[in-house]
Design a protein around this motif. Structure first.
Motif, short mmCIF file in Angstrom:
data_model
loop_
_atom_site.label_atom_id
_atom_site.label_comp_id
_atom_site.label_asym_id
_atom_site.label_seq_id
_atom_site.Cartn_x
_atom_site.Cartn_y
_atom_site.Cartn_z
N VAL A 67 0.86 -1.18 0.00
CA VAL A 67 0.00 0.00 0.00
C VAL A 67 0.90 1.23 0.00
N TRP A 68 0.69 2.10 -0.98
CA TRP A 68 1.41 3.36 -1.11
C TRP A 68 0.42 4.49 -0.84
N PHE A 69 0.82 5.48 -0.06
CA PHE A 69 -0.04 6.61 0.25
C PHE A 69 0.85 7.81 0.55
N SER A 70 0.22 8.98 0.61
CA SER A 70 0.99 10.18 0.94
C SER A 70 0.23 10.97 2.00
N THR A 71 0.97 11.76 2.72
CA THR A 71 0.40 12.67 3.70
C THR A 71 1.45 13.73 4.02
N SER A 72 1.00 14.84 4.53
CA SER A 72 1.93 15.89 4.92
C SER A 72 2.70 15.45 6.16
N PRO A 73 4.01 15.68 6.18
CA PRO A 73 4.78 15.35 7.38
C PRO A 73 4.30 16.11 8.62
N SER A 74 3.62 17.24 8.43
CA SER A 74 3.14 18.02 9.58
C SER A 74 1.76 17.59 10.06
N SER A 75 1.09 16.69 9.33
CA SER A 75 -0.22 16.19 9.78
C SER A 75 -0.02 15.28 10.99
N GLN A 76 -1.11 14.98 11.68
CA GLN A 76 -1.01 14.05 12.82
C GLN A 76 -0.44 12.71 12.36
N LYS A 77 -0.91 12.24 11.20
CA LYS A 77 -0.40 10.98 10.65
C LYS A 77 1.09 11.08 10.40
N GLY A 78 1.51 12.16 9.76
CA GLY A 78 2.93 12.34 9.43
C GLY A 78 3.81 12.43 10.66
N ARG A 79 3.35 13.16 11.67
CA ARG A 79 4.12 13.25 12.91
C ARG A 79 4.22 11.89 13.60
N ASN A 80 3.10 11.16 13.60
CA ASN A 80 3.12 9.83 14.20
C ASN A 80 4.09 8.90 13.46
N LEU A 81 4.07 8.95 12.13
CA LEU A 81 4.93 8.08 11.33
C LEU A 81 6.41 8.43 11.49
N ALA A 82 6.70 9.70 11.71
CA ALA A 82 8.10 10.11 11.90
C ALA A 82 8.68 9.51 13.18
N ARG A 83 7.83 9.27 14.14
CA ARG A 83 8.26 8.76 15.44
C ARG A 83 8.14 7.24 15.54
N GLN A 84 7.08 6.69 14.95
CA GLN A 84 6.79 5.25 15.07
C GLN A 84 6.28 4.74 13.74
N ARG A 85 7.05 3.85 13.12
CA ARG A 85 6.71 3.38 11.77
C ARG A 85 5.76 2.18 11.75
N TRP A 86 5.51 1.55 12.89
CA TRP A 86 4.56 0.43 12.93
C TRP A 86 3.15 0.95 12.74
N VAL A 87 2.41 0.35 11.81
CA VAL A 87 1.05 0.77 11.52
C VAL A 87 0.15 -0.43 11.25
N VAL A 88 -1.12 -0.15 11.26
CA VAL A 88 -2.14 -1.06 10.75
C VAL A 88 -2.89 -0.28 9.68
N ILE A 89 -3.13 -0.94 8.55
CA ILE A 89 -3.98 -0.37 7.50
C ILE A 89 -5.07 -1.38 7.23
N HIS A 90 -6.32 -0.89 7.21
CA HIS A 90 -7.42 -1.80 6.88
C HIS A 90 -8.39 -1.10 5.94
N LEU A 91 -9.20 -1.92 5.29
CA LEU A 91 -10.17 -1.40 4.36
C LEU A 91 -11.45 -1.02 5.10
N GLU A 92 -12.37 -0.42 4.39
CA GLU A 92 -13.58 0.12 5.02
C GLU A 92 -14.57 -0.95 5.47
N SER A 93 -14.60 -2.08 4.80
CA SER A 93 -15.62 -3.08 5.07
C SER A 93 -15.25 -4.01 6.23
N GLY A 94 -16.21 -4.25 7.11
CA GLY A 94 -16.07 -5.29 8.12
C GLY A 94 -16.67 -6.60 7.64
N ASP A 95 -17.42 -6.54 6.53
CA ASP A 95 -18.01 -7.76 5.96
C ASP A 95 -17.05 -8.50 5.06
#
Length: 162
Positions: A67-95
Motif C-alpha cells: 500500500v502506497w499513500f501520501s500525507t503531509s509530514p506536519s499532519s497528525q499521521k505524518g508526525r506519528n509516522l516520523a516517530r513510530q513506523r509500525w502501523v495497521v492499515i485496513h479497508l472500510e468493510s467489516g463484511d
C-alpha cells in the motif's frame, strides 16, 4: 513477491474458527489483492506520542504488493509516522475484511514516486507532484494480514504471514 503463507488466526476458540490451518477453507490471497486494488480509502492506524491511537482514512494504491499513500509530514499521521513506523492499515468493510500490519518506509526514490503518482492519477484522477518535498510518500509492505468474509467467518478467517 511470493504469495504469503496462510495460517489459522490467533483468536480464542470460542469464535469457532479452526485453531490450525489444516481444517480451514482459506480465501485465496488474490481475494484480498482484488479488494486492496479497488479500495477507495484505506484506514491508517498510527500511535500518538502519548501512546493514544490515531486512525484516519487516506487515499492510496496497491502497487508492487504494498500500500502506497501520501500525507503531509506536519499532519497528525505524518508526525506519528516520523516517530513510530509500525502501523495497521485496513479497508472500510467489516463484511469483507482485509487488515495489514507492518512498518512503513518513506519513499525518496524519484522514479518510485513517479510510478506512485501515475498509479494514483489513474485511480483518483488527481496527480500528486512527485517532486513535492512537502508531501511525503509512504509504502507499507505488510508483514502480517488478516482476511475474512463475515458471511462465513468461521471458515474464511485467515492470518497471512509474509
Amino acid at each position: 513477491m511470493a504469495e504469503p503463507t496462510p495460517t489459522a488466526p490467533r483468536i480464542p476458540s470460542g469464535y469457532g474458527v479452526p485453531t490450525d490451518a489444516s481444517g480451514a477453507e482459506h480465501l485465496p490471497w488474490s481475494w484480498a489483492v482484488e479488494r486492496l486494488e479497488r479500495a477507495r480509502s484505506y484506514w491508517l492506524c498510527t500511535t500518538r506520542s502519548t501512546g493514544r491511537p490515531h486512525a484516519a482514512p487516506v487515499w492510496g494504491v496497491w502497487l508492487d504488493d504494498a500500500v502506497w499513500f501520501s500525507t503531509s509530514p506536519s499532519s497528525q499521521k505524518g508526525r506519528n509516522l516520523a516517530r513510530q513506523r509500525w502501523v495497521v492499515i485496513h479497508l472500510e468493510s467489516g463484511d469483507e475484511a482485509v487488515i495489514l500490519e507492518g512498518q512503513v518506509d518513506e519513499v525518496h526514490d524519484h522514479d518510485a514516486r513517479v510510478r506512485f503518482a501515475e498509479a494514483y492519477e489513474a485511480k483518483y484522477h488527481y496527480r500528486p507532484d512527485p517532486d513535492d518535498e512537502g508531501g511525503a510518500v509512504y509504502v507499507l509492505r505488510p508483514r502480517l494480514a488478516q482476511t475474512w468474509r463475515e458471511s462465513d467467518y468461521t471458515r474464511s478467517a485467515t492470518r497471512w504471514i509474509f
